[in-house]
Each structure stands twice: as C-alpha cells, then as structure tokens.
Design an enzyme around this catalytic site. Structure first.
Site, mmCIF file in Angstrom:
data_model
loop_
_atom_site.group_PDB
_atom_site.id
_atom_site.type_symbol
_atom_site.label_atom_id
_atom_site.label_comp_id
_atom_site.label_asym_id
_atom_site.label_seq_id
_atom_site.Cartn_x
_atom_site.Cartn_y
_atom_site.Cartn_z
ATOM 1 C CB ILE A 131 3.463 0.303 7.195
ATOM 2 C CG1 ILE A 131 4.520 0.142 6.105
ATOM 3 C CG2 ILE A 131 3.533 -0.818 8.223
ATOM 4 C CD1 ILE A 131 5.940 0.384 6.604
ATOM 5 N N GLY A 132 0.039 -0.163 7.827
ATOM 6 C CA GLY A 132 -0.998 0.111 8.825
ATOM 7 C C GLY A 132 -0.836 -0.752 10.062
ATOM 8 C CD GLU A 251 8.897 -1.636 8.424
ATOM 9 O OE1 GLU A 251 7.819 -2.254 8.493
ATOM 10 O OE2 GLU A 251 9.075 -0.517 8.921
ATOM 11 C CD GLU A 371 15.209 1.555 23.300
ATOM 12 O OE1 GLU A 371 14.454 1.729 22.310
ATOM 13 O OE2 GLU A 371 16.130 2.341 23.580
#
Ligand SMILES: Cc1cc2nc3c(=O)[nH]c(=O)nc-3n(C[C@H](O)[C@H](O)[C@H](O)COP(=O)(O)OP(=O)(O)OC[C@H]3O[C@@H](n4cnc5c(N)ncnc54)[C@H](O)[C@@H]3O)c2cc1C
Lengths: 384, 329
Positions: A131-132, A251, A371
């Site tokens: 994952i970039g 994801e 958060e």
C-alpha cells in the site's frame, strides 16, 4: 433515532459451514506444525508457498469474476476464509493486501489489460501487493501527499518518498497514491494512483524501517525520477482521491480488525488451566462475550458488502471497538497470569505475550488511526 | 407496525407525571389497561399460542422500544413470562407477570414454600412464572405475600415474595427464566442506550459553550463515537442472545447478555458526562435511561453468574476449541 444500523447477519448456510470445515482442514494440512509464537505473528507472516497453496485451492479472489481467476463466491464465503486464516495465525502477508484491497481496486478502476495481467496472478497467490499511501509529511492527512508523478511521453516520472510500506521489500507491486498535477495545497485535486512494479522500476530504492520489536516488515520507498509506464495509471488521472478512499474502505471492512491478538487468548486459557478461580473465569467470560459480539458486528459488515451497500461507517465502528479489544487483551492477561514476557523464549505463553505486547500499539494506527476513525463515526452521527 | 403502535401508546399516555408516580413505587393501572388492550402481553407468542406470531426481528424491535421509552411497567417481563408459560403449556397470565428462578424453595406435601428475591412490581402481578430446578410453576398472586420491600436504581419496586402455595399448575421447564429475562433485558438496554445517544446528540448540538455547540469540539465528537460503538455492541448483543435462546444455547445468551450489561454502564457514563450537571438531575429525561440501564444490567443472573458460565465453557474448549466455540455463539 440515531443508531447506526447493522443488519442482522444471516445464519451460516450449509455451503458456508462446509467451507469452514474444509478450510480448517486445509490450514491443518499446511500449517499444523507451526508454534504458538509463530502463529502470533498473524499477518506479519509472509510465505509465498502458503499463498500459492491458498490460490491453488481457490481461496483467493473468492468473490471476483471467474474471467479474472476469481471464484464468484459470496462475501460470506470469503469472510469464513479470512476469519479462519487469522484465527489460525496463518502467514497471510503474501496475499493479504492484494486479495483485500488492491485486487478489488483494480476490478473497480482498472483497464482490461490491467485486469487480465494482474488479477489472475493475485488469485493464484503469486502476486503480492503493498500500500503506497503514507509519506513523511502525510500520514492521517493523506491529501497532503507530495510524491509527484509527471507525465513524460508514455511514462510518468515519479519523485518522492513513501514510508511505512508493509512488505515493499517482498511484494511485486504497490498502488501508489501521488500527485499528477498541482501542489500539496490543492489537497484532493490533482491526485492519482499508479501501479508500480517493485521488482522492475529503475529509480526506486527500498530501504528497511525496523520496528520497535526489531522486525523488518515496513519500508521506506524512495522514488528518484523513476519511470512508471503511463499504461499503469489506475483509473482516471486526477481521480486519485475518490479511488484511494474506496481502497481504504476495502482495507477497513475486514474482520482482521479484532483478531490480531487471538493467539494470546488461546495461550492464556492454557496458562490458566488448573488455577482458574471465579474471578478469572468471569474475566475470560467477559472477553469472550466482547469477541462474540465484535464478530457478529463484523458479519453484519459482510452482509452489507454482499448486498452491495456502503459499509464505511459500520466498518469504522468495528475497527475502533475491535482495536480496543485486541490491544487491551495483554493487559487482561497480565491480570490473570504472572509471566515475564520474553521475545526469544520457546515458552508458549511468555513468548506470545511478548510478541503481542510489542505489536499491539500498531493496531490502532495502521489503516487509519483510532482518532481518525472516531472522526468518521462522529461525522456519520451528523456532528460535523 | 407493532412498533408504531407501541410508540404511539406510550407517547400519548406516558408523561412526566406517570414517570414520577412510578418512581414512588406506584402502579399505573390506566396505562397497564392500555397495554393489555393492545395485547402486548402476548406479543412474543406464536399464532398457535394465541400470540402475534412476530418475526424475531420484530420481537426485538418491540422489546428495544420498551427500553427506548423507559416504560415504567413490567411489560417486557410479562411478555417473557407468557412465552415461557405458553411453551410449558401452562395457563397464561391474566395481568402482569414476573419470571424468576429460585432453587432453594421447598416442595413438601404438594406445597411450595420459600422466598423469591426481588421480583419487579411483585405486589402488582397476577402471577409468577417460577422455575425451581427443572420444573416451571405458574404461581398465582394468592400464592405469595410480600416479605421485604426492595427498590431498584430507577426506583421501581423489587419486593421479595414469600411463596406458600399448594401447587396446582406445573410443567417441565422449557427453558431457563434467567436466560429469558437476561435476553429481554439486553433488548431493553439497547433501546435505552439508543435513547441516551439521541438525547446526547441533541444536547451537544444545542448547548453552546465557548461560543460554539459542544459537538463542535473533537473530544466531544470522539465520546459520541464511543457511545455509538457501545450502542452498536448492545444491539448486536441482544440479537445474539435472542438467537442463542431460541437454540437453547446458554453460552450465547451469556455472551449477548454480558456485552449488553457492559454497554449499559459504559454508555450511561458517557451520556451523563456529555450532558454536564443537567444530566445528573431529575429535571432532564436522561436519568430515566441511565437509572434504568444501571438497574437492568444487574438483573436475571448477575454479571458474575453469566461471566463465569461463559468463562467455564471457554476453559473447557481450551486452546484448540476456543475459536470453534466462538464461531458457534
Ligand atoms: C504496522 C504499520 C503498518 C503500516 N503499513 C502501511 C502501509 O503498508 N502503507 C501505508 O501507506 N501506510 C502504512 N502505515 C501507516 C499508517 O497508515 C499511518 O501510521 C497512519 O495513517 C497514521 O499516520 P502517521 O503515522 O503519520 O501519524 P499522524 O497522522 O502524524 O498522527 C499522529 C497522532 O496524531 C493523531 N492525529 C492526526 N491528525 C489528527 C486529527 N485531525 N485529529 C485528531 N488526532 C489526529 C493521530 O490519530 C495519531 O494519534 C502503517 C503503519 C503501521 C503502524
């Protein structure tokens, strides 16, 4: 009425029950020899052999079209495979990201050629993805991305730095989130996604970042005028923000968001055996109740995915509540059994506890911090 | 449909005055008459049993609403007691009913005697669905006298009953009244938590401090997000308990009930904190829900009872069997 609705998940069908049995047998056959300590690595485990075996047996790309090597099975069948993999502590690293988010992103946004060349490899367990997204100055604030890709004939010239890229040193591709026009001040505008071949991109250097436990799983990826073929643009140029949000939704929607420390639960039961008083039994009971309810919520998310509904908000709740469960488990364990955790010991309980204590902090960071998730939930409640 | 009817009934007939009478321990006969007229006591029964034949989801919604409306009558208990009595083939209640388990009662010469502790609205019930061991009794009001008074945290009565009754209605126990009661309470908890979230969202949107609504502060938003998480857990927990009850799986009832009990406490404290002092008064409706949440989470078997039951099952499953057990719950 303000509740965020979670539809009741259907009872397991006969196919789902049969699949669960079959898949447990598959795991026993391929992984039965692994120690509790190894199992507790969970998704840090990376095994090309195991991922290929998963692909061969039809356990990857389960919901994808057959045309691309998929198996056109239901979201629930995939759910069973995913949750049983994690509950077993299978080394899923070589297929996890590709099966969960990169493949689905390519199905959604990719060209026919990209689909044909990449998806069958993922479904066969042969192509691993990373994952970039994150950068030194762009973590939670993903829209601040600086990595620049400038079109130059039939390539993009990429310059910039990505960090925390899990398995970049092992994987075959990453989906790179970058800026194809403008500046970071433009925020969401002018961003795009590129498929970057990690094994064959001159100008790309990958350096390890060692985590606090001494493990090497994530990396820094430095792009210095690296040429990426223009045909590797994923989706539309300039549409990167919508696409990356969609990728994050894939994801975040899985059940892995509360099973990271499950091996510790198993070892805790064994460590307690013979000295379980009522207070200990009650604590185990409470933890089990929390887990059972998380699992039900997570299956509701699968039900929503099966019905093609947007489950972003529900998934954020499961990940938020789930990360608390998996993260606080070592604290409960420490209230029940005394042991000095030791990362190198062969003793099951002390070794697993060490591994879990070391890794637990990451579970409320990766994939969107606690958060940030709470902000998403609050927005869903209409407060922002 | 039923949900709409319940909503309309209590919105029309249950006001502040009735709530404060109930807090004095006073029975609300007019409201109960309306409850009976609507047929609510039979709502959980199948059509063959003379009930509504509701789908499980609709049963759950009705029970949640009773919590959401903080109904100060033993409606949920009566619904649950009647389901138990119907399944056992015993006569149904002709008024309000309670349900309980009391294994230390004695049966001698056909006479059942002993104390049943803390029964909701015990003075005002028509009958009690009482389990002793594996037997269910339909004990009529004439079969008990009040011994000790008792008061719940929401100030509704919980007297203890001295049973002295010549048995004339008993049957093998179809399932445990504690499990039935704990499941019903889980739904009420989910409903009351939803009301608490509604009120907290409203309060933090309208209350202005430092020149902006409370809700515009990120810490407040995050507390609201946590409250929504507790509500999601309680709602799923109640459904999980109900499905387990239908299969006769006490481990699943324990899991659902426990998580709902926990959400009751966690949720009540967030809601109260976000309201500030007004949430700590009887002037604001929040207390109806918080005091009921604190009441319901300790009834029909306590936290320890259910947690040790589930903990024992987990220990028996052990390293190998734990996960398969979780997938069965
Ligand atoms: C084990 C692991 C694996 C990872 N793998 C990958 C990967 O493969 N690819 C990838 O791209 N990334 C990966 N990440 C990175 C991860 O996505 C980021 O760590 C995450 O998005 C947070 O960014 P940051 O670390 O820069 O923290 P920051 O964004 O700097 O945040 C620091 C702290 O401030 C808080 N904060 C930030 N903004 C706000 C706000 N507006 N309001 C309130 N609080 C705020 C955060 O919640 C956090 O607590 C991985 C991280 C970990 C730990």
């Amino acid at each position: 009425m303000s509740a965020i609705p979670f539809p009741a998940p259907p009872a397991d069908s006969d196919e789902v029950l049969a699949l669960r049995g079959e898949f447990r047998a598959f795991l026993d056959k391929h992984l039965g020899h692994r120690s509790p300590r190894q199992r507790s690595d969970n998704w840090y485990g990376f095994s090309r052999d195991f991922s290929r075996a998963m692909g061969q047996a039809g356990y990857l790309g389960m919901t994808w079209p057959k045309q691309y090597g998929g198996h056109e099975r239901s979201a629930f069948e995939r759910y069973v495979v995913v949750e049983e993999s994690l509950a077993y502590g299978a080394p899923v690293g070589a297929h996890w990201i590709a099966d969960r988010q990169s493949g689905p992103s390519i199905i959604k946004f990719g060209t026919d050629e990209q689909k044909e060349t990449i998806l069958p490899g993922i479904a066969a367990g042969k192509l691993a993805f990373g994952i970039g997204m994150s950068e030194p100055d762009s973590g939670s604030d993903l829209a601040a991305t600086r990595t620049k890709a400038v079109r130059d004939g039939d390539v993009y010239r990429v310059t910039g730095t990505k960090v925390w890229t899990s398995f970049a040193h092992e994987a075959d591709y990453v989906i790179l989130f970058c800026r194809t026009s403008g500046t970071p001040a433009d925020r969401h505008q002018g961003t795009s996604q590129l498929l970057v071949n990690l094994k064959d991109t001159p100008g790309l250097t990958i350096k390890p970042i060692i985590d606090l436990a001494g493990q090497h799983h994530f990396n820094e990826m430095h792009f210095e005028d690296a040429a990426v073929p223009a045909k590797n643009l994923l989706g539309a140029e300039g549409d990167g923000w919508n696409q990356v949000m969609s990728e994050l939704a894939f994801e975040r929607s899985g059940p892995e968001r509360f099973l990271s420390s499950i091996e510790l639960m198993y070892q805790l039961l064994e460590a307690l055996r013979g000295r379980e008083d009522d207070a200990a039994l009650a604590m185990i009971g409470r933890l089990t109740a929390q887990l059972a309810v998380l699992r039900r919520l997570s299956r509701s998310v699968a039900a929503m995915l099966q019905a093609k509904e947007n489950a972003g908000l529900q998934a954020a709740i499961v990940k938020d509540v789930g990360a608390v469960w998996e993260q606080t488990l070592p604290d409960f364990a420490r209230q029940l059994v005394d042991a000095e955790p030791d990362p190198r010991t062969a003793a099951a309980y002390a070794g697993v506890l060490a591994n879990i204590v070391h890794n637990a902090p990451s579970w409320s960071l990766r994939g969107g911090t606690r958060e940030i998730l709470r902000g998403i939930i609050a927005r869903g409640l209409g407060t922002r | 449909m039923l949900a709409d009817m319940i909503q309309r009934l209590f919105e029309r007939s249950l006001g502040d005055a009735a709530q404060s009478e109930a807090r004095e321990g006073k029975w609300l006969p007019a409201l109960w008459a309306e409850v009976e007229e609507m047929g609510l006591p039979l709502a959980l029964l199948s059509e063959e049993q003379g009930g509504f034949g509701l789908a499980p989801a609709d049963q759950g919604e009705a029970l949640r609403l009773l919590g959401h409306l903080a109904v100060p009558l033993p409606v949920a208990e009566t619904m649950a007691a009647n389901r138990l009595l119907a399944e056992a083939g015993l006569p149904l209640a002709e008024g309000a009913a309670g349900l309980a388990r009391a294994d230390d009662l004695t049966l001698a010469d056909g006479r059942l005697s002993g104390t049943v502790h803390r029964v909701a609205w015990g003075e005002n019930l028509d009958c009690l669905a009482l389990a002793v061991g594996n037997t269910l009794y339909h004990v009529p009001r004439s079969g008990w006298t009040l011994t000790e008074p008792g008061t719940a945290l929401n100030f509704h009565p919980r007297p203890s009953l001295a049973i002295d009754w010549v048995v004339d209605a008993s049957a093998p126990l179809p399932h445990d009244p504690l499990a039935e009661g704990a499941t019903v309470r889980a739904f009420q908890i989910a409903g009351a938590l939803e009301a608490a979230l509604d009120l907290t969202l409203e309060h933090t949107a309208t209350r202005v401090q430092f020149g902006k609504p409370l809700q515009k502060n990120q810490v407040v938003q995050h507390e609201l997000a946590k409250l929504a998480g507790e509500l999601a857990c309680a709602t799923a927990a109640a459904d999980l308990a109900a499905e387990a009850l239908a299969r006769g799986d006490l481990r699943g009832v324990a899991a659902g009930s426990l998580r709902a009990r926990e959400a009751a406490g966690n949720g009540a404290s967030i809601a109260t904190q976000m309201h500030g002092a007004i949430g700590f008064t009887r002037e604001h409706p929040l207390h109806l829900f918080t005091t009921s949440l604190w009441t319901w989470r300790d009834e029909f078997g306590g936290q320890v009872f259910w947690a040790t039951l589930l903990g024992r099952a987990a220990m028996a499953a052990g390293e190998e069997g734990y996960w398969p057990m979780v997938t069965e719950l």
